[in-house]
Scaffold this motif. Structure first.
Motif, PDB file in Angstrom:
ATOM      1  N   CYS A  18      -5.899   6.887  11.783  1.00 17.45           N
ATOM      2  CA  CYS A  18      -7.010   6.148  11.169  1.00 17.45           C
ATOM      3  C   CYS A  18      -7.187   4.783  11.813  1.00 17.45           C
ATOM      4  N   ASN A  19      -6.086   4.173  12.264  1.00 21.81           N
ATOM      5  CA  ASN A  19      -6.172   2.902  12.972  1.00 21.81           C
ATOM      6  C   ASN A  19      -6.957   3.059  14.277  1.00 21.81           C
ATOM      7  N   LEU A  20      -6.711   4.149  14.990  1.00 21.64           N
ATOM      8  CA  LEU A  20      -7.443   4.423  16.225  1.00 21.64           C
ATOM      9  C   LEU A  20      -8.930   4.612  15.929  1.00 21.64           C
ATOM     10  N   LYS A  21      -9.227   5.338  14.868  1.00 14.89           N
ATOM     11  CA  LYS A  21     -10.627   5.544  14.481  1.00 14.89           C
ATOM     12  C   LYS A  21     -11.282   4.211  14.117  1.00 14.89           C
ATOM     13  N   ALA A  22     -10.561   3.355  13.383  1.00 11.76           N
ATOM     14  CA  ALA A  22     -11.104   2.053  12.988  1.00 11.76           C
ATOM     15  C   ALA A  22     -11.366   1.160  14.197  1.00 11.76           C
ATOM     16  N   SER A  23     -10.533   1.280  15.210  1.00 10.50           N
ATOM     17  CA  SER A  23     -10.721   0.438  16.389  1.00 10.50           C
ATOM     18  C   SER A  23     -11.911   0.898  17.234  1.00 10.50           C
ATOM     19  N   LYS A  24     -12.321   2.158  17.084  1.00  8.45           N
ATOM     20  CA  LYS A  24     -13.423   2.694  17.891  1.00  8.45           C
ATOM     21  C   LYS A  24     -14.750   2.800  17.138  1.00  8.45           C
ATOM     22  N   ASP A  25     -14.691   2.920  15.815  1.00  8.25           N
ATOM     23  CA  ASP A  25     -15.887   3.197  15.018  1.00  8.25           C
ATOM     24  C   ASP A  25     -16.183   2.023  14.079  1.00  8.25           C
ATOM     25  N   ASP A  71       3.032   8.475   7.695  1.00  6.02           N
ATOM     26  CA  ASP A  71       3.574   8.482   9.049  1.00  6.02           C
ATOM     27  C   ASP A  71       2.917   7.413   9.912  1.00  6.02           C
ATOM     28  N   GLU A  72       3.714   6.754  10.740  1.00  5.21           N
ATOM     29  CA  GLU A  72       3.243   5.783  11.725  1.00  5.21           C
ATOM     30  C   GLU A  72       2.266   4.771  11.121  1.00  5.21           C
ATOM     31  N   LEU A  73       2.710   4.078  10.080  1.00  3.23           N
ATOM     32  CA  LEU A  73       1.846   3.126   9.384  1.00  3.23           C
ATOM     33  C   LEU A  73       1.755   1.802  10.128  1.00  3.23           C
ATOM     34  N   VAL A  74       0.573   1.214  10.090  1.00  2.00           N
ATOM     35  CA  VAL A  74       0.334  -0.107  10.665  1.00  2.00           C
ATOM     36  C   VAL A  74      -0.462  -0.930   9.655  1.00  2.00           C
ATOM     37  N   ALA A  75      -0.244  -2.237   9.687  1.00  5.59           N
ATOM     38  CA  ALA A  75      -1.042  -3.136   8.864  1.00  5.59           C
ATOM     39  C   ALA A  75      -2.270  -3.524   9.681  1.00  5.59           C
ATOM     40  N   PHE A  76      -3.447  -3.393   9.100  1.00  5.20           N
ATOM     41  CA  PHE A  76      -4.714  -3.608   9.777  1.00  5.20           C
ATOM     42  C   PHE A  76      -5.407  -4.818   9.166  1.00  5.20           C
ATOM     43  N   LEU A  77      -5.696  -5.815   9.975  1.00  4.43           N
ATOM     44  CA  LEU A  77      -6.435  -7.011   9.534  1.00  4.43           C
ATOM     45  C   LEU A  77      -7.914  -6.681   9.663  1.00  4.43           C
ATOM     46  N   ASP A 103       0.815  -1.221   0.000  1.00  7.56           N
ATOM     47  CA  ASP A 103       0.000   0.000   0.000  1.00  7.56           C
ATOM     48  C   ASP A 103       0.846   1.268   0.000  1.00  7.56           C
ATOM     49  N   GLY A 104       1.929   1.294   0.755  1.00  8.58           N
ATOM     50  CA  GLY A 104       2.840   2.430   0.767  1.00  8.58           C
ATOM     51  C   GLY A 104       2.396   3.625   1.584  1.00  8.58           C
ATOM     52  N   GLN A 105       1.125   3.692   1.913  1.00 10.98           N
ATOM     53  CA  GLN A 105       0.596   4.816   2.688  1.00 10.98           C
ATOM     54  C   GLN A 105      -0.757   4.423   3.250  1.00 10.98           C
ATOM     55  N   CYS A 106      -1.271   5.243   4.123  1.00 12.01           N
ATOM     56  CA  CYS A 106      -2.597   5.006   4.687  1.00 12.01           C
ATOM     57  C   CYS A 106      -3.615   5.042   3.550  1.00 12.01           C
ATOM     58  N   ILE A 107      -4.466   4.022   3.455  1.00 10.04           N
ATOM     59  CA  ILE A 107      -5.429   3.984   2.356  1.00 10.04           C
ATOM     60  C   ILE A 107      -6.581   4.964   2.562  1.00 10.04           C
ATOM     61  N   VAL A 108      -6.696   5.519   3.757  1.00 11.16           N
ATOM     62  CA  VAL A 108      -7.778   6.463   4.046  1.00 11.16           C
ATOM     63  C   VAL A 108      -7.335   7.892   3.774  1.00 11.16           C
ATOM     64  N   CYS A 109      -6.216   8.314   4.376  1.00  6.00           N
ATOM     65  CA  CYS A 109      -5.817   9.732   4.313  1.00  6.00           C
ATOM     66  C   CYS A 109      -4.503   9.967   3.570  1.00  6.00           C
ATOM     67  N   ASP A 110      -3.888   8.924   3.049  1.00  6.02           N
ATOM     68  CA  ASP A 110      -2.630   9.003   2.285  1.00  6.02           C
ATOM     69  C   ASP A 110      -1.410   9.398   3.117  1.00  6.02           C
ATOM     70  N   SER A 111      -1.537   9.404   4.442  1.00  6.46           N
ATOM     71  CA  SER A 111      -0.388   9.707   5.299  1.00  6.46           C
ATOM     72  C   SER A 111       0.647   8.599   5.173  1.00  6.46           C
ATOM     73  N   THR A 136     -16.235   0.269   6.185  1.00  8.91           N
ATOM     74  CA  THR A 136     -15.995   0.903   4.884  1.00  8.91           C
ATOM     75  C   THR A 136     -14.585   0.651   4.351  1.00  8.91           C
ATOM     76  N   LEU A 137     -13.680   0.209   5.214  1.00 10.25           N
ATOM     77  CA  LEU A 137     -12.269   0.113   4.821  1.00 10.25           C
ATOM     78  C   LEU A 137     -12.005  -0.816   3.635  1.00 10.25           C
ATOM     79  N   PRO A 138     -12.581  -2.026   3.577  1.00 15.39           N
ATOM     80  CA  PRO A 138     -12.266  -2.896   2.429  1.00 15.39           C
ATOM     81  C   PRO A 138     -12.591  -2.262   1.075  1.00 15.39           C
TER      82      PRO A 138
END
Length: 137
Positions: free
Chosen positions: A67-74, A36-42, A26-34, A80-82
């Motif tokens: 965005c990972n924090l938002k995904a874990s709470k919302d 910084d501080e990337l994580v792989a999300f299952l 992916d190379g960047q956050c798929i939501v906001c294109d950041s 919508t992520l997939p």
């Protein structure tokens, strides 16, 4: 003289390889294109290893920490992520290699009736299968 000891390769756990591969894809956050501080999300809990025993990247995507924090709470956001995943693309590689080594590899590919590009793809595929086999043991 004694026989040389075989080299032991310490590979990271499959989870680490999976995470690195998802982030590299992916190379960047798929939501906001950041970037910084990337994580792989299952995103669906199906796991990282496919039925054939190889790493399955299709259930993962890259998020930044925010965005990972938002995904874990919302839950609605997480659902919508997939849909944001882009089709897997072909990656071009530019590498520097010794000219003599390249000439030998090119000749070997010609002898086998294949192109250098196909030869490199085959080597990468074989290497990944070896890594995945060792990582699963």
């Amino acid at each position: 003289m004694s026989e040389p000891k075989p080299k032991i390769i310490n590979l990271p756990a499959p989870e680490i390889l999976w995470s690195l591969a998802v982030k590299a894809r992916d190379g960047q956050c798929i939501v906001c294109d950041s970037q910084d501080e990337l994580v792989a999300f299952l995103f669906d809990g199906k796991g990282i290893v496919g039925e054939d025993g190889t790493l399955d990247l299709s259930h993962g995507l890259t998020l930044c920490a925010r965005c990972n924090l938002k995904a874990s709470k919302d839950h609605r956001f997480r659902e919508t992520l997939p849909s944001l995943l882009k089709p897997v693309k072909t990656v071009r590689m530019n590498i520097e290699i010794d000219g003599n080594l390249y000439a030998k590899f090119q000749a070997a590919c010609r002898y086998r009736g294949t192109s250098v590009s196909k030869g490199v793809r085959q080597l990468i595929t074989e290497q990944m299968e070896t890594i995945e086999d060792v990582g699963s043991n």
